[in-house]
Design a protein around this motif. Structure first.
Motif, PDB file in Angstrom:
ATOM      1  N   GLU A 468       0.759  -1.132  -0.279  1.00  0.00           N
ATOM      2  CA  GLU A 468       0.035   0.147   0.210  1.00  0.00           C
ATOM      3  C   GLU A 468       0.733   1.230  -0.138  1.00  0.00           C
ATOM      4  O   GLU A 468       0.601   2.136  -0.690  1.00  0.00           O
ATOM      5  CB  GLU A 468      -0.866  -0.185   1.249  1.00  0.00           C
ATOM      6  N   ILE A 469       1.901   1.360   0.696  1.00  0.00           N
ATOM      7  CA  ILE A 469       2.703   2.441   1.020  1.00  0.00           C
ATOM      8  C   ILE A 469       3.567   2.600  -0.495  1.00  0.00           C
ATOM      9  O   ILE A 469       3.667   3.616  -0.825  1.00  0.00           O
ATOM     10  CB  ILE A 469       3.784   2.091   2.158  1.00  0.00           C
ATOM     11  N   THR A 471       2.812   1.430  -3.583  1.00  0.00           N
ATOM     12  CA  THR A 471       2.032   2.227  -4.736  1.00  0.00           C
ATOM     13  C   THR A 471       1.654   3.582  -4.388  1.00  0.00           C
ATOM     14  O   THR A 471       1.156   3.895  -5.278  1.00  0.00           O
ATOM     15  CB  THR A 471       0.848   0.924  -4.730  1.00  0.00           C
ATOM     16  N   GLN A 472       1.786   4.022  -3.344  1.00  0.00           N
ATOM     17  CA  GLN A 472       1.608   5.234  -3.016  1.00  0.00           C
ATOM     18  C   GLN A 472       2.912   6.312  -3.523  1.00  0.00           C
ATOM     19  O   GLN A 472       2.969   7.637  -3.337  1.00  0.00           O
ATOM     20  CB  GLN A 472       1.191   5.766  -1.709  1.00  0.00           C
ATOM     21  N   ASN A 474       6.188   5.415  -2.771  1.00  0.00           N
ATOM     22  CA  ASN A 474       7.437   5.478  -1.864  1.00  0.00           C
ATOM     23  C   ASN A 474       8.397   4.371  -2.174  1.00  0.00           C
ATOM     24  O   ASN A 474       8.055   3.213  -1.508  1.00  0.00           O
ATOM     25  CB  ASN A 474       6.703   5.461  -0.017  1.00  0.00           C
TER      26      ASN A 474
END
Length: 557
Positions: A468-469, A471-472, A474
């Motif tokens: 999740e992080i 694909t944002q 980072n």
């Protein structure tokens, strides 16, 4: 020369070979029972035939030919057949009559020796081959044991019988009665020579040659299927690197099988269910001796594992379908043996422990998770299949694949499922050969990352949070920027072996945890910060793509 004259010539040749083997220095054969061998061979008599009903012994007697109603055993070398009598002949004192008495038990090793003398077995490049048919059969210790019913309780066990045959061959140097073509695949009107690396059209098989493979199919029929098979691969394979690997697999497997190539790889085909993997495996395995295996059994211990290895003897295409997760040290040890070793100890039910020939290349068909360490990953050749559209119905899929099932398979009375046509199997081999030729006869297998994430429910909380992080936007995930990570790690990986669990979970998604040196904000020096960084960029791309696609699919449901 008439057939009877040809046969008589063969009988005389066998008799001469028998005389020669009786005259070799058996005292030089290092075995406690070596003297038994010529004694046993003294009882062998080659029977001859003429216009009369019963064959006769070539023993001169006062009363003429001694005729035998029933031979003791027969030999057929593919070109000639022989009938033999095993027993004693004894002349009376006045030599007016000769008596014969048959010995009921022929020693097993005598059968092996006579097969060699008759040409049924040939020794070629220190290997034992059965050459009484169109196709060669490489004889492992287990196959020799089965053919001659040898056991550890025999006077000569299988290892000793091998030594006997090699000792005889060292002295007689008998040439094979047929030309042995260990690298030639012969069809009705063309041949593929893997040693000279060419295809010879308008070439028919000869009865005086014995081929590695002999198939009943014609060049024109095969070449028609080659184009269809190529279209099929384009439809079902997911990417160009997988297509490259898939195109090379059949010829690589055949080269290993005929010992023209070195075995160092195994193949893994992976996708979701019902993507065409099964049909492809059915086709490409058709030209081979195929053995279905369970990898879990090979990685175990005791008799079950020895028996599982025994099933692989002589197999050329080792097919593992419907396997569970392929992970763990025991599994990797078994995979390494299959990928690199020529022989392995095995034991069949009720049999003895013998070496089996591991001439086969493993092909795994899996929908499950496949995670191997870096050493084994270098041996795995991955082939990713294209997942079918989520909305595709069974009827739609069947219509799309029906033309290929019709082209490649046939329904037979001996099977409840359709069987691959041998012409289709040979077509896949020809297609592979031609692609190999276009690659200048090199095997430069491509690295393909498999999609191990079939559903996001396979992820634990830490893995899902990292993706999740990431694909944002980072690429490096510092713990200090995301304070929820440390509690998640403690909750998810607790108890014994927690570090190993964490590392395996991170490896699954292509990340690793590091202490990363970064420069201080004021430029005064460096400090160490905990972070997740990319370990395997190809895997991360594959996993994140699957992760996002799964999220989109789940949102649509």
């Amino acid at each position: 020369m008439t057939e009877l004259e040809k046969q008589r010539e063969a009988w005389e040749r066998l008799e001469n070979n028998l005389k020669e083997v009786l005259s070799i220095p058996w005292e030089e054969f290092d075995h406690i029972d070596s003297a038994r061998i010529p004694k046993a061979l003294d009882f062998i008599h080659v029977l001859h035939r003429d216009e009369f009903e019963y064959p006769y012994l070539s023993v001169k007697t006062a009363e003429g030919k001694i005729r035998i109603k029933r031979p003791t055993f027969h030999i057929n070398n593919g070109l000639n057949h022989f009938s033999l009598f095993y027993g004693r002949t004894k002349a009376n004192k006045d030599e007016t009559e000769t008596s014969i008495s048959e010995e009921s038990n022929v020693p097993r090793y005598v059968h092996a020796i006579m097969d060699y003398l008759a040409g049924t077995i040939a020794i070629y490049k220190e290997c034992f081959y059965l050459i009484n048919d169109d196709e060669l059969v490489l004889l492992s210790q287990m196959k020799l044991s089965e053919r001659y019913r040898l056991s550890n309780r025999s006077t000569f066990d299988v290892s000793a019988v091998e030594e006997i045959l090699l000792f005889i061959h060292e002295h007689l140097q008998l040439e094979p009665i047929k030309a042995i073509k260990t690298a030639v695949i012969a069809c009705n009107d063309f041949q593929m020579d893997l040693h000279t690396q060419d295809i010879r059209v308008d070439t028919q098989p000869s009865e005086k040659e014995c081929y590695f493979k002999r198939y009943e199919c014609n060049y024109n029929d095969v070449m028609k299927i080659v184009a269809t098979y190529s279209n099929y691969l384009d439809m079902v394979i997911d990417d160009k690197d997988s297509l490259h690997n898939a195109s090379l697999q059949p010829i690589y497997t055949m080269l290993v099988a005929c010992r023209e190539g070195t075995k160092a790889k195994f193949f893994v085909s992976k996708s979701a269910e019902r993507t065409g993997k099964g049909l492809r495996h059915k086709v490409i395995s058709a030209p081979f001796i195929t053995k279905d295996i369970l990898l879990d059994n090979l990685g175990g211990g005791g008799f079950e594992a020895l028996n599982a290895w025994a099933q692989l003897d002589g197999g050329e295409f080792l097919l593992a379908t419907e396997q569970g997760d392929i992970t763990g040290k025991a599994m990797e040890r078994a995979l390494k043996v299959i990928a690199t070793e020529d022989t392995h100890q095995a034991r069949q039910t009720g049999g003895n422990t013998n070496n089996v020939n591991l001439t086969g290349v493993l092909s795994i068909d899996s929908n499950a998770k496949i995670l191997l360490d870096e050493g084994m990953n270098s041996r795995a050749v991955n082939i990713a299949f294209r997942n079918r559209p989520a909305q595709e119905s069974d009827n739609e899929r069947e219509q799309i694949f029906s033309e290929y099932w019709e082209a490649f398979t046939i329904q037979t009375a001996t099977s409840t499922s359709r069987t691959a046509k041998i012409s289709a199997g040979v077509a896949s081999l020809v297609h592979s050969f031609l692609y190999w030729k276009s690659e200048k006869f090199k095997f430069n297998f491509k690295i393909v990352e498999m999609n191990n994430l079939l559903d996001n429910s396979m992820l634990d909380d830490v893995q899902e949070r990292i993706l999740e992080i990431y694909t944002q936007g980072n690429p490096i995930i510092y713990f200090e920027h995301f304070p929820d990570i440390l509690p998640l790690l403690a909750e998810t990986y607790a108890g014994a072996g927690k570090k190993d669990k964490r590392n395996k979970a991170l490896e699954f998604i292509g990340f690793k945890q590091v202490n990363k040196r970064v420069i201080n904000n004021d430029g005064s020096g460096y400090t160490s910060k905990k972070a997740f960084v990319i370990r395997n960029s190809k895997r991360v791309r594959q996993i994140t793509t699957a992760y996002l696609e799964n999220k989109m699919r789940d949102n649509q449901l």
